[in-house]
Design a protein around this motif. Structure first.
Motif: not given
Length: 322
Positions: A24, A64, A89
């Motif tokens: 991510r 993350r 995100r």
């Protein structure tokens, strides 16, 4: 529980947690053609421009394993300032968290039923199948826990910002968010829509800039969404916002046909013949010219509709974009 149902359940978990485990922290960059829209604060705020700091846009995202609640305000502020990576995100993590409770309940039930299954101890095949089920359930416990940690403590108001976060990413040029918001609009968060009927008018006001940005970016997903929304008898949010238009349907269908893979050409030609019969010859000629010029000018380097294979779902995100 039958073996295939366990695998289906665990596949659902894999889709849910894909954004968590597949990086991510990557920072997608908005297409240049979408950047004018990236400066807008909302669908009705075209004249309200914010300064976009290129350094901030490419800045690394939080790790993350940081709970979303701790970084929610940071991500939202960065998204409001034009940071497409932060906006991406945020909407992906909110989507993960909004669906987590339901999927966790389903997976827990799948695990309980797996453990309660009576196994034929004399069948090597049955024993092996049961072992695979148990390993699959166990291996995903950690995934469930990490996702729970990501979502723990999120307030209702944060979860209710799903739609606005998706919309912001779409306005900043993130192509998956743009496709999803165009196709689903406020239906993306149907429960929230019941409390915020004003979202429908915001959607009506905001779709045209997103359509234009998608076309300028040579985005076949937008072309496919538009040709389906203009199709006679089309249903859905965008179809309702645009209204029926036989000429526009022919235009986008013709453009889509120009980029269609070889295996889909015959089907497209049949649809084009039917669509052509509903408009005047001069309208068809004008639409043909528009489609050819648009294809050459905006889609020439991306002349394949493979990103819109039959049955594709605009809101089924493939995970973070590099």
């Amino acid at each position: 529980m039958q073996f295939r149902y366990v695998l289906i359940a665990l596949s659902g978990l894999a889709a849910l947690t894909g954004a968590y485990f597949l990086g991510r922290g990557q920072s997608p960059v908005a297409p240049a053609a979408a950047m004018p829209i990236a400066a807008a604060r909302g669908p009705q705020a075209g004249a309200s421009v914010v300064a976009i700091d290129p350094v901030r846009i490419t800045a690394s995202l939080p790790a993350r394993d940081v709970p979303l609640k701790r970084i929610f305000n940071e991500l939202r502020s960065r998204a409001d300032a034009g940071d497409v990576a932060a906006a991406t995100r945020l909407y992906q993590d909110l989507r993960t968290c909004a669906g987590f409770d339901n999927l966790e309940w389903f997976l827990t039930r799948a695990a309980d039923e797996t453990l309660a299954d009576k196994i034929d101890g004399t069948s090597a095949q049955a024993l092996e199948r049961y072992r695979v089920q148990l390993e699959a359930v166990e291996s995903h416990k950690q995934a469930i826990q990490k996702t729970r940690s990501l979502c723990e403590g999120l307030e209702r108001g944060m979860l209710d910002s799903q739609l606005s976060s998706l919309q912001k990413a779409a306005q900043l040029g993130e192509e998956h968010a743009r496709a999803c918001y165009l196709s689903s609009g406020p239906g993306y968060d149907a429960r929230g829509l019941m409390r915020h009927p004003e979202w429908i008018q915001e959607y009506r006001n905001g779709v045209k800039p997103l359509m234009d940005a998608g076309m300028a970016a040579g985005d076949w997903k937008v072309v496919d969404i538009l040709r389906r929304s203009y199709e006679p008898g089309a249903d859905g949010m965008l179809a309702g916002a645009l209204g029926p238009d036989a000429v526009q349907y022919y235009r986008y269908l013709k453009l889509y046909r120009l980029g269609a893979q070889h295996g889909r050409a015959a089907d497209m030609d049949r649809k084009l013949a039917l669509a052509a019969a509903r408009i005047r010859p001069e309208q068809r000629a004008d639409a043909d010219r528009w489609a050819q010029e648009t294809f050459q000018n905006q889609f020439g380097s991306s002349n394949s509709t493979e990103s819109t294979a039959p049955g594709w779902d605009p809101c089924s995100f493939a995970g973070p974009q590099a």
